[in-house]
Design a protein around this motif. Structure first.
Motif, PDB file in Angstrom:
ATOM      1  N   THR A   1       0.845  -1.206   0.000  1.00 17.71           N
ATOM      2  CA  THR A   1       0.000   0.000   0.000  1.00 17.71           C
ATOM      3  C   THR A   1       0.877   1.252   0.000  1.00 17.71           C
ATOM      4  OG1 THR A   1      -1.622  -1.230   1.290  1.00 17.71           O
ATOM      5  CG2 THR A   1      -1.926   1.144   1.154  1.00 17.71           C
ATOM      6  N   ARG A   2       0.689   2.088  -0.985  1.00 17.01           N
ATOM      7  CA  ARG A   2       1.544   3.272  -1.122  1.00 17.01           C
ATOM      8  C   ARG A   2       0.822   4.576  -0.777  1.00 17.01           C
ATOM      9  NH1 ARG A   2       4.882  -0.034  -0.712  1.00 17.01           N
ATOM     10  NH2 ARG A   2       5.645  -1.271  -2.436  1.00 17.01           N
ATOM     11  N   LEU A   3      -0.466   4.627  -1.079  1.00 17.35           N
ATOM     12  CA  LEU A   3      -1.204   5.889  -0.914  1.00 17.35           C
ATOM     13  C   LEU A   3      -2.514   5.642  -0.188  1.00 17.35           C
ATOM     14  CD1 LEU A   3      -0.851   7.181  -4.602  1.00 17.35           C
ATOM     15  CD2 LEU A   3       0.270   8.214  -2.620  1.00 17.35           C
ATOM     16  N   LEU A   4      -2.927   6.609   0.600  1.00 21.81           N
ATOM     17  CA  LEU A   4      -4.241   6.557   1.247  1.00 21.81           C
ATOM     18  C   LEU A   4      -4.917   7.898   0.961  1.00 21.81           C
ATOM     19  CD1 LEU A   4      -4.802   5.578   5.002  1.00 21.81           C
ATOM     20  CD2 LEU A   4      -6.381   6.885   3.627  1.00 21.81           C
ATOM     21  N   PHE A   5      -6.006   7.821   0.201  1.00 18.88           N
ATOM     22  CA  PHE A   5      -6.698   9.044  -0.209  1.00 18.88           C
ATOM     23  C   PHE A   5      -7.855   9.359   0.735  1.00 18.88           C
ATOM     24  CE2 PHE A   5      -4.841   7.770  -4.308  1.00 18.88           C
ATOM     25  CZ  PHE A   5      -4.405   8.995  -4.801  1.00 18.88           C
ATOM     26  N   LEU A   6      -7.881  10.580   1.208  1.00 18.25           N
ATOM     27  CA  LEU A   6      -9.046  11.090   1.936  1.00 18.25           C
ATOM     28  C   LEU A   6      -9.466  12.392   1.277  1.00 18.25           C
ATOM     29  CD1 LEU A   6      -7.935  10.368   5.607  1.00 18.25           C
ATOM     30  CD2 LEU A   6      -9.750   9.221   4.356  1.00 18.25           C
ATOM     31  N   ASN A   7     -10.670  12.829   1.598  1.00 19.82           N
ATOM     32  CA  ASN A   7     -11.208  14.032   0.944  1.00 19.82           C
ATOM     33  C   ASN A   7     -12.169  14.721   1.915  1.00 19.82           C
ATOM     34  OD1 ASN A   7     -13.989  14.381  -1.333  1.00 19.82           O
ATOM     35  ND2 ASN A   7     -12.421  15.917  -0.960  1.00 19.82           N
ATOM     36  N   TYR A   8     -11.599  15.638   2.697  1.00 17.76           N
ATOM     37  CA  TYR A   8     -12.446  16.431   3.613  1.00 17.76           C
ATOM     38  C   TYR A   8     -12.155  17.896   3.429  1.00 17.76           C
ATOM     39  CZ  TYR A   8     -13.610  11.992   5.541  1.00 17.76           C
ATOM     40  OH  TYR A   8     -14.054  10.697   5.652  1.00 17.76           O
ATOM     41  N   PRO A   9     -13.205  18.697   3.320  1.00 19.03           N
ATOM     42  CA  PRO A   9     -14.617  18.365   3.229  1.00 19.03           C
ATOM     43  C   PRO A   9     -14.904  17.440   2.033  1.00 19.03           C
ATOM     44  CG  PRO A   9     -14.346  20.698   3.668  1.00 19.03           C
ATOM     45  CD  PRO A   9     -12.981  20.160   3.401  1.00 19.03           C
ATOM     46  N   HIS A  10     -15.932  16.606   2.253  1.00 23.51           N
ATOM     47  CA  HIS A  10     -16.133  15.437   1.402  1.00 23.51           C
ATOM     48  C   HIS A  10     -17.197  15.657   0.331  1.00 23.51           C
ATOM     49  CE1 HIS A  10     -17.826  11.114   1.118  1.00 23.51           C
ATOM     50  NE2 HIS A  10     -16.668  11.123   0.478  1.00 23.51           N
ATOM     51  N   ASN A  11     -16.811  15.420  -0.905  1.00 22.43           N
ATOM     52  CA  ASN A  11     -17.746  15.313  -2.009  1.00 22.43           C
ATOM     53  C   ASN A  11     -18.089  13.827  -2.141  1.00 22.43           C
ATOM     54  OD1 ASN A  11     -19.141  15.370  -4.419  1.00 22.43           O
ATOM     55  ND2 ASN A  11     -17.338  15.691  -5.713  1.00 22.43           N
ATOM     56  N   PRO A  12     -19.337  13.439  -2.100  1.00 17.81           N
ATOM     57  CA  PRO A  12     -20.558  14.219  -2.259  1.00 17.81           C
ATOM     58  C   PRO A  12     -21.309  14.574  -0.974  1.00 17.81           C
ATOM     59  CG  PRO A  12     -21.067  11.906  -2.505  1.00 17.81           C
ATOM     60  CD  PRO A  12     -19.593  11.986  -2.193  1.00 17.81           C
ATOM     61  N   THR A  13     -20.853  14.181   0.209  1.00 20.80           N
ATOM     62  CA  THR A  13     -21.741  14.264   1.380  1.00 20.80           C
ATOM     63  C   THR A  13     -21.659  15.588   2.138  1.00 20.80           C
ATOM     64  OG1 THR A  13     -20.088  13.370   2.905  1.00 20.80           O
ATOM     65  CG2 THR A  13     -21.465  11.770   1.757  1.00 20.80           C
ATOM     66  N   GLY A  14     -20.568  16.335   1.950  1.00 18.33           N
ATOM     67  CA  GLY A  14     -20.381  17.565   2.742  1.00 18.33           C
ATOM     68  C   GLY A  14     -19.814  17.298   4.120  1.00 18.33           C
ATOM     69  N   ALA A  15     -19.431  16.042   4.410  1.00 14.28           N
ATOM     70  CA  ALA A  15     -18.868  15.710   5.731  1.00 14.28           C
ATOM     71  C   ALA A  15     -17.536  16.437   5.933  1.00 14.28           C
ATOM     72  CB  ALA A  15     -18.644  14.200   5.838  1.00 14.28           C
ATOM     73  N   VAL A  16     -17.268  16.763   7.200  1.00 12.77           N
ATOM     74  CA  VAL A  16     -16.077  17.539   7.545  1.00 12.77           C
ATOM     75  C   VAL A  16     -15.261  16.753   8.575  1.00 12.77           C
ATOM     76  CG1 VAL A  16     -15.304  19.696   8.633  1.00 12.77           C
ATOM     77  CG2 VAL A  16     -17.257  19.725   7.078  1.00 12.77           C
ATOM     78  N   ALA A  17     -13.937  16.823   8.466  1.00 16.32           N
ATOM     79  CA  ALA A  17     -13.054  16.203   9.468  1.00 16.32           C
ATOM     80  C   ALA A  17     -12.505  17.293  10.377  1.00 16.32           C
ATOM     81  CB  ALA A  17     -11.901  15.481   8.773  1.00 16.32           C
ATOM     82  N   ASP A  18     -12.522  17.057  11.693  1.00 13.17           N
ATOM     83  CA  ASP A  18     -12.002  18.092  12.597  1.00 13.17           C
ATOM     84  C   ASP A  18     -10.540  17.797  12.961  1.00 13.17           C
ATOM     85  OD1 ASP A  18     -12.034  16.111  14.523  1.00 13.17           O
ATOM     86  OD2 ASP A  18     -13.789  16.872  15.582  1.00 13.17           O
ATOM     87  N   ALA A  19      -9.943  18.692  13.756  1.00 14.57           N
ATOM     88  CA  ALA A  19      -8.513  18.585  14.060  1.00 14.57           C
ATOM     89  C   ALA A  19      -8.209  17.276  14.800  1.00 14.57           C
ATOM     90  CB  ALA A  19      -8.067  19.786  14.882  1.00 14.57           C
ATOM     91  N   GLY A  20      -9.135  16.844  15.662  1.00 11.68           N
ATOM     92  CA  GLY A  20      -8.928  15.600  16.412  1.00 11.68           C
ATOM     93  C   GLY A  20      -8.867  14.399  15.474  1.00 11.68           C
ATOM     94  N   PHE A  21      -9.760  14.375  14.494  1.00  8.96           N
ATOM     95  CA  PHE A  21      -9.726  13.279  13.518  1.00  8.96           C
ATOM     96  C   PHE A  21      -8.379  13.260  12.799  1.00  8.96           C
ATOM     97  CE2 PHE A  21      -9.861  11.915   9.123  1.00  8.96           C
ATOM     98  CZ  PHE A  21     -10.277  10.604   9.267  1.00  8.96           C
ATOM     99  N   TRP A  22      -7.935  14.433  12.359  1.00 13.18           N
ATOM    100  CA  TRP A  22      -6.691  14.465  11.581  1.00 13.18           C
ATOM    101  C   TRP A  22      -5.504  14.018  12.437  1.00 13.18           C
ATOM    102  CZ3 TRP A  22      -7.206  13.748   6.894  1.00 13.18           C
ATOM    103  CH2 TRP A  22      -8.079  14.462   6.069  1.00 13.18           C
ATOM    104  N   ARG A  23      -5.521  14.395  13.707  1.00 20.34           N
ATOM    105  CA  ARG A  23      -4.417  13.984  14.575  1.00 20.34           C
ATOM    106  C   ARG A  23      -4.399  12.454  14.685  1.00 20.34           C
ATOM    107  NH1 ARG A  23      -5.102  13.131  19.344  1.00 20.34           N
ATOM    108  NH2 ARG A  23      -6.800  14.607  19.652  1.00 20.34           N
TER     109      ARG A  23
END
Ligand SMILES: Cc1ncc(COP(=O)(O)O)c(C=O)c1O
Length: 384
Positions: A163-185
């Motif tokens: 496994t070389r890459l892990l893709f995330l997308n926040y704010p998220h298309n299509p749902t509008g979900a948001v990741a906060d600082a705690g999640f990113w940590r």
């Protein structure tokens, strides 16, 4: 099978064809399907571009990795907006839109047989670019009951030695979900001892319609050590989708590898566009953003009120210019959206187009005119 043949089929061709037939028949179709801002780029930026275009210095090949001025503007933006310090030379790279960076990243990291973890549901480019690089996308589930956020430890546990890459997308298309600082940590900690490069597609980072300010994955990160890269875009910030400009920020080795791929693919972003983009990211940025986002926020209120009156369940994501809505009554996403077109001449996007995890939901885009959004809201409300 060639890499091209390995690409998944385009799911919306039947729906596109049905829309074309309705238009040919003269129907008054309201299109809330695509996510492409209807409004023009702010006039101050258009004027700056008009002047920049006349400068002969921009008629030559641009600075491949981005002009000093542009990369300094990016570093200034990252510092002012997120408190993130980046070196404009080694940790910033100009992109021909964030899609270009997403498309090229797998070529920088993946060899035949490697894998990338990609969100189901999500923007299809992560998986497609992985396939084109000879790798295999391995989907991980994002589900409404978890607010479309993965469990960081479980996700990191899916990575193996290919496994070389892990893709995330926040704010998220299509749902509008948001990741906060705690999640990113937690997410950064979970991959810290692996060689996996964590990628955040931050194309919608400034598209927040509920008054909150989403955070960068890089806040609090140690970019010397952590293999992180975040892809930003001016497309949605300033109604500039046609201009094709964005940037990658992150770990210097990751940036250098992406830059090396790009050296064989493109010759950088038009200098006049870089000059204007640097201006946009600078001093007047917050004022411009407030105007651009204010227009969507007003449309969102109109649409939300109609959906609520009609009893639709809307996912409470406050970001992106999309609304993510549950299909009522147990129909499939495709059946429901096909019927919306046939019965009320409304184009909306079936959720399964973003991956199996989107089944049972549909997406409404707020990037059509105020009148079109209001009319779409009326039609949806009256339909139930
Ligand atoms: C999630 C996501 N990422 C990236 C992009 C690409 O944006 P751009 O290449 O214009 O920066 C889009 C465009 O719709 C998108 O929805």
């Amino acid at each position: 099978m060639s890499r091209l043949e390995a690409l998944p089929p385009y799911l919306f061709s039947a729906l596109d064809e049905a829309k074309r037939r309705r238009l040919d028949a003269g129907a008054d179709v309201v299109d809330l399907g695509i996510g492409d801002p209807d409004r023009p780029t702010p006039a101050v930026l258009v004027r700056a571009m008009q002047e920049a275009v006349a400068r002969p210095v921009h008629h030559r090949y641009p600075a491949q990795y981005g002009s000093v001025e542009f990369r300094r503007a990016v570093a200034g933006y990252m510092r002012d907006r997120f408190g993130v310090t980046v070196d404009p030379v080694s940790q910033v790279l100009a992109l021909v839109g964030s899609k270009e960076g997403l498309g090229h990243l797998p070529l920088a990291f993946i060899t035949e047989g490697d894998t990338a973890l990609v969100p189901d549901l999500g923007y299809p480019v992560y998986g497609q670019a992985t396939l084109l690089a000879g790798g295999s996308p391995r989907p991980f589930a994002l589900r409404s009951q978890n607010a479309y956020l993965p469990d960081p430890r479980a996700l990191a546990g899916m990575a193996d030695d290919r496994t070389r890459l892990l893709f995330l997308n926040y704010p998220h298309n299509p749902t509008g979900a948001v990741a906060d600082a705690g999640f990113w940590r937690r997410m950064r900690e979970a991959v810290a001892d692996t060689p996996v490069v964590l990628v955040n597609d931050a194309a919608y980072l400034e598209v927040s319609l509920d008054g909150s300010r989403p955070v960068s994955m890089l806040q609090g990160a140690d970019l010397e050590r952590e293999r992180l890269v975040e892809l930003h875009s001016l497309s949605k910030m300033f109604n500039m989708t046609g201009w094709r400009v964005g940037f990658a920020v992150g770990n210097a080795e990751v940036i250098a590898r992406l830059g090396r791929v790009k050296e064989s693919m493109d010759s950088g972003v038009f200098g006049a566009v870089q000059e204007t983009a640097a201006l946009a990211l600078g001093n007047g940025r917050e004022e411009l953003l407030a105007k651009v986002m204010g227009a969507y926020a007003a449309r969102r209120r109109v649409m939300l009120a109609a959906l609520e009156r009609a009893g639709y369940e809307v996912f409470p994501g406050g970001a992106t210019f999309y609304l993510w809505v549950r299909v009522p009554g147990g129909e499939s996403s495709m059946e429901f959206c096909s019927r919306a077109l046939a019965e009320i001449d409304l184009v909306i996007t079936p959720g399964n187009g973003f991956g199996p995890g989107g089944e049972g939901w549909f997406r409404i885009s707020l990037t059509a005119s105020d009148e079109a959004v209001a009319e779409g809201a009326r039609r949806l409300e009256g339909w139930r």
